[in-house]
Scaffold this active site. Structure first.
Site, PDB file in Angstrom:
ATOM      1  N   ASP A  17       0.805  -1.226   0.000  1.00 16.70           N
ATOM      2  CA  ASP A  17       0.000   0.000   0.000  1.00 16.70           C
ATOM      3  C   ASP A  17       0.837   1.275   0.000  1.00 16.70           C
ATOM      4  OD1 ASP A  17      -2.257  -1.629   0.103  1.00 16.70           O
ATOM      5  OD2 ASP A  17      -2.276  -1.645   2.292  1.00 16.70           O
ATOM      6  N   LYS A  55       1.745   2.260  -5.138  1.00 17.49           N
ATOM      7  CA  LYS A  55       2.285   1.740  -6.404  1.00 17.49           C
ATOM      8  C   LYS A  55       1.381   2.083  -7.587  1.00 17.49           C
ATOM      9  CE  LYS A  55       2.270  -2.310  -4.409  1.00 17.49           C
ATOM     10  NZ  LYS A  55       2.021  -1.944  -2.996  1.00 17.49           N
ATOM     11  N   GLY A  83      -4.665  -4.059  -3.899  1.00 15.08           N
ATOM     12  CA  GLY A  83      -5.650  -3.005  -4.169  1.00 15.08           C
ATOM     13  C   GLY A  83      -4.848  -1.766  -4.501  1.00 15.08           C
ATOM     14  N   HIS A  84      -4.786  -1.432  -5.779  1.00 17.57           N
ATOM     15  CA  HIS A  84      -3.957  -0.309  -6.234  1.00 17.57           C
ATOM     16  C   HIS A  84      -4.867   0.848  -6.642  1.00 17.57           C
ATOM     17  CE1 HIS A  84      -0.350  -3.159  -7.224  1.00 17.57           C
ATOM     18  NE2 HIS A  84      -0.752  -3.226  -5.979  1.00 17.57           N
ATOM     19  N   GLN A  98       1.900  -5.958  -3.363  1.00 16.92           N
ATOM     20  CA  GLN A  98       2.352  -6.085  -1.979  1.00 16.92           C
ATOM     21  C   GLN A  98       3.645  -5.267  -1.781  1.00 16.92           C
ATOM     22  OE1 GLN A  98       1.306  -9.396  -3.592  1.00 16.92           O
ATOM     23  NE2 GLN A  98      -0.595  -8.407  -3.068  1.00 16.92           N
TER      24      GLN A  98
HETATM   25  P1  GDP Z   1      -0.823   0.502  -3.565  1.00 19.18           P
HETATM   26  O1  GDP Z   1      -1.442  -0.781  -3.139  1.00 19.18           O
HETATM   27  O2  GDP Z   1       0.656   0.526  -3.342  1.00 19.18           O
HETATM   28  O3  GDP Z   1      -1.172   0.904  -4.983  1.00 19.18           O
HETATM   29  O4  GDP Z   1      -1.436   1.629  -2.602  1.00 19.18           O
HETATM   30  P2  GDP Z   1      -2.982   1.775  -2.146  1.00 19.18           P
HETATM   31  O5  GDP Z   1      -3.766   2.273  -3.280  1.00 19.18           O
HETATM   32  O6  GDP Z   1      -3.443   0.527  -1.470  1.00 19.18           O
HETATM   33  O7  GDP Z   1      -2.837   2.846  -0.993  1.00 19.18           O
HETATM   34  C1  GDP Z   1      -2.316   4.107  -1.217  1.00 19.18           C
HETATM   35  C2  GDP Z   1      -3.380   5.143  -0.813  1.00 19.18           C
HETATM   36  O8  GDP Z   1      -2.786   6.407  -0.686  1.00 19.18           O
HETATM   37  C3  GDP Z   1      -4.466   5.304  -1.864  1.00 19.18           C
HETATM   38  O9  GDP Z   1      -5.667   5.629  -1.215  1.00 19.18           O
HETATM   39  C4  GDP Z   1      -3.967   6.484  -2.690  1.00 19.18           C
HETATM   40  O10 GDP Z   1      -5.030   7.197  -3.315  1.00 19.18           O
HETATM   41  C5  GDP Z   1      -3.337   7.334  -1.626  1.00 19.18           C
HETATM   42  N1  GDP Z   1      -2.185   8.146  -2.051  1.00 19.18           N
HETATM   43  C6  GDP Z   1      -1.218   7.856  -2.962  1.00 19.18           C
HETATM   44  N2  GDP Z   1      -0.280   8.820  -2.964  1.00 19.18           N
HETATM   45  C7  GDP Z   1      -0.646   9.721  -2.056  1.00 19.18           C
HETATM   46  C8  GDP Z   1      -0.063  10.931  -1.568  1.00 19.18           C
HETATM   47  O11 GDP Z   1       1.013  11.353  -1.991  1.00 19.18           O
HETATM   48  N3  GDP Z   1      -0.732  11.614  -0.604  1.00 19.18           N
HETATM   49  C9  GDP Z   1      -1.918  11.160  -0.084  1.00 19.18           C
HETATM   50  N4  GDP Z   1      -2.491  11.895   0.858  1.00 19.18           N
HETATM   51  N5  GDP Z   1      -2.495  10.027  -0.505  1.00 19.18           N
HETATM   52  C10 GDP Z   1      -1.861   9.312  -1.462  1.00 19.18           C
HETATM   53  P1  IMO Z   2      -0.984  -4.051  -2.342  1.00 15.31           P
HETATM   54  O1  IMO Z   2      -0.518  -4.587  -3.683  1.00 15.31           O
HETATM   55  C1  IMO Z   2      -0.992  -4.620   1.995  1.00 15.31           C
HETATM   56  C2  IMO Z   2      -1.060  -8.739   3.440  1.00 15.31           C
HETATM   57  C3  IMO Z   2      -2.314  -9.216   4.155  1.00 15.31           C
HETATM   58  C4  IMO Z   2      -1.721 -10.242   5.091  1.00 15.31           C
HETATM   59  C5  IMO Z   2      -0.613 -10.880   4.254  1.00 15.31           C
HETATM   60  C6  IMO Z   2      -0.983 -12.166   3.555  1.00 15.31           C
HETATM   61  O2  IMO Z   2      -2.266  -3.326  -2.400  1.00 15.31           O
HETATM   62  O3  IMO Z   2       0.104  -3.297  -1.664  1.00 15.31           O
HETATM   63  P2  IMO Z   2      -2.538 -12.782   1.476  1.00 15.31           P
HETATM   64  O4  IMO Z   2      -3.985 -12.518   1.227  1.00 15.31           O
HETATM   65  O5  IMO Z   2      -1.632 -12.210   0.441  1.00 15.31           O
HETATM   66  O6  IMO Z   2      -2.235 -14.215   1.742  1.00 15.31           O
HETATM   67  O7  IMO Z   2      -2.228 -12.003   2.864  1.00 15.31           O
HETATM   68  O8  IMO Z   2      -0.266  -9.895   3.271  1.00 15.31           O
HETATM   69  N1  IMO Z   2      -1.296  -8.179   2.090  1.00 15.31           N
HETATM   70  C7  IMO Z   2      -1.226  -6.876   1.810  1.00 15.31           C
HETATM   71  N2  IMO Z   2      -1.016  -5.813   2.608  1.00 15.31           N
HETATM   72  N3  IMO Z   2      -1.111  -4.444   0.659  1.00 15.31           N
HETATM   73  C8  IMO Z   2      -1.296  -5.504  -0.160  1.00 15.31           C
HETATM   74  O9  IMO Z   2      -1.311  -5.397  -1.507  1.00 15.31           O
HETATM   75  C9  IMO Z   2      -1.401  -6.785   0.414  1.00 15.31           C
HETATM   76  N4  IMO Z   2      -1.600  -8.019  -0.089  1.00 15.31           N
HETATM   77  C10 IMO Z   2      -1.526  -8.852   0.951  1.00 15.31           C
HETATM   78  O10 IMO Z   2      -2.935  -8.174   4.850  1.00 15.31           O
HETATM   79  O11 IMO Z   2      -1.117  -9.603   6.185  1.00 15.31           O
HETATM   80 MG    MG Z   3      -2.956  -1.476  -1.829  1.00 13.04          MG
END
Ligand code: GDP
Ligand code: IMO
Ligand code: MG
Length: 423
Positions: A14, A17, A41-42, A222
């Site tokens: 998270d 990415k 979840g991107h 991840q």
């Molecule tokens: P990913 O899994 O690495 O793609 O990241 P996620 O989407 O799960 O989580 C990142 C969260 O931070 C999302 O809700 C984005 O919209 C938000 N986000 C990304 N970059 C920034 C930033 O620079 N500032 C803030 N406030 N939010 C951000």
């Molecule tokens: P993105 O790509 C954050 C965590 C789960 C759990 C562990 C194993 O959005 O960054 P799994 O379902 O893969 O067997 O769970 O990994 N986990 C993540 N945490 N971001 C993710 O993906 C994750 N995908 C799995 O919460 O601790």
């Molecule tokens: Mg994510």
């Protein structure tokens, strides 16, 4: 011949990415996912719209780029259909430019049941998985008993039944009761839908593209600290999230890797169970969660929050071979008087900068830097950065021995600042 660049999370996922892959996509011809599945979840935000991608690469919104789901990915056809149809309904045509590897493994409904059953059996020591069947699907892959996308075209019903029967025997032995009737119906509908996409030998395709001087960006899912070999085992996911995963998950040789972009938050989060040395249990952590909206993009689970951890980051940079850093969510720290940075751990009374075999109980040693108390979110160039923020950046660059090339100051595509510092 062109090389492939790789973008990876350096923390526990998270990091942001999805947003950065979307921002970088105009520089590439192809974007490819190489591991993970719908546990990801991107999030992407642009033109007032927000999208959350799970199995589909984040290059899907920028022009006519080819997006590839590689052999290292595990795919749930029902979730894939829901995700892809939602995008099509919002006007994004996918069928010609989203290619799926024949060698990607399928997540069966019973894999999801096994995920839940194993977690229940672990009780207090559960991993806190996303419940998407990731672990059991990769287990079948390694045990040589899995089903692949390419199997769809050859006696599939019988192969499916054999795997399902095997799973049901395990579920029965665990006394796990379930009903997958509806899930199975959606799953088979998903398979029919999947067949409308180009199902390809993606390793050949990618290498052909590279030979033709096309550029490829690999999108990690991840994060490095969730890697099955190098993460905080057993609280990890079941794939290789590190840079080497891009080689095995796409069929790209190691000598074809170019830039390795390592992405991190200006602080740190983790969702699910497992050690997290810099975790904050006080109001500072709550403040980070509230300002950063730190709730899972897919599960809605609360993310645990803490200060940035340079011990874990140095380790991630080492195993990934990171050449450039990207710092996300800097704006979330706008309103903190003091920013702490973990520079070392104390493990059993001994100070160390090396990430230990088990980081449970490692005590963080902090350096304190002054906060900037300035709104970064509307800035468009690094020339506008306040002195204290520049100091934070320089401190991290020095400690991590790697340049920070991109700074993100908000969730929108536009809130991204490329730094033009000397190499
Ligand atoms: P990913 O899994 O690495 O793609 O990241 P996620 O989407 O799960 O989580 C990142 C969260 O931070 C999302 O809700 C984005 O919209 C938000 N986000 C990304 N970059 C920034 C930033 O620079 N500032 C803030 N406030 N939010 C951000
Ligand atoms: P993105 O790509 C954050 C965590 C789960 C759990 C562990 C194993 O959005 O960054 P799994 O379902 O893969 O067997 O769970 O990994 N986990 C993540 N945490 N971001 C993710 O993906 C994750 N995908 C799995 O919460 O601790
Ligand atoms: Mg994510």
């Amino acid at each position: 011949m062109k090389k492939v660049d790789v973008l990876l999370g350096l923390q526990w996922g998270d990091e942001g990415k999805g947003k950065v892959v979307d921002v970088l996509t105009p520089n590439y011809d192809v974007v490819a996912r190489f591991q993970g599945g719908p546990n990801a979840g991107h999030t992407l935000e642009f033109e007032g719209q927000k999208y959350v991608l799970r199995s589909i690469p984040s290059g899907i919104f920028q022009g006519d780029k080819v997006n590839i789901i590689g052999n290292g990915v595990v795919l749930d056809p029902a979730l894939f259909k829901a995700e892809a149809e939602a995008l099509e309904q919002s006007g994004h045509e996918l069928k010609q430019r989203l290619h799926i590897s024949k060698k990607a493994h399928l997540i069966l409904p019973t894999h999801r049941m096994l995920d839940a059953a194993y977690e229940a059996a672990k009780g207090k020591s559960k991993v806190g998985t996303t419940g998407k069947g990731i672990g059991p699907t990769y287990t079948d892959k390694v045990a040589r008993t899995g089903l692949r996308v390419g199997d769809l075209f050859d006696d599939f019903e019988n192969k499916y039944k054999a795997v399902k029967n095997r799973h049901e025997a395990i579920l029965h032995s665990l006394n796990y009761s379930y009903d997958i009737t509806e899930m199975e119906k959606l799953w088979f509908e998903g398979l029919d839908y999947l067949k409308q996409f180009p199902i390809v030998d993606s390793e050949h395709e990618i290498n052909r593209l590279l030979n033709d001087d096309k550029s490829v960006l690999c999108e990690g899912a991840q994060g490095t600290m969730l890697d099955v070999d190098f993460g905080s085992y057993p609280f990890v996911t079941s794939s290789n999230t590190i840079c080497a995963g891009a080689c095995s998950g796409l069929g790209v040789a190691p000598n074809k890797i170019g830039e390795v972009y390592g992405i991190m938050k200006a602080y740190c989060t983790r969702v699910g169970a497992g050690p997290f040395p810099t975790e904050l249990f006080d109001e500072t952590g709550v403040k980070m969660r509230n300002i950063g909206h730190e709730y899972g993009a897919v599960t809605g689970r609360e993310r645990r929050c803490g200060w940035i951890d340079l011990v874990a980051l140095r380790y991630a940079i080492m195993v990934d071979g990171v050449t450039k850093l990207i710092m996300m969510k800097s704006d979330v720290l706008d309103d903190f008087d003091t920013i702490k940075v973990c520079v070392a751990y104390r493990v059993n009374g001994v100070e160390t900068e090396d990430f230990p075999f088990n980081c449970e109980g490692a005590e963080p040693i902090y350096v304190e830097l002054p906060g900037w108390n300035t709104d970064l979110s509307k800035m468009t160039s690094e020339n506008e950065f306040p002195e204290e923020f520049n100091q934070y950046i320089s401190f991290l660059e020095e400690e991590l021995n790697t340049p920070i090339k991109i700074v993100s100051v908000g969730p929108d595509r536009e809130q991204t600042i490329i730094r033009y510092t000397e190499e």
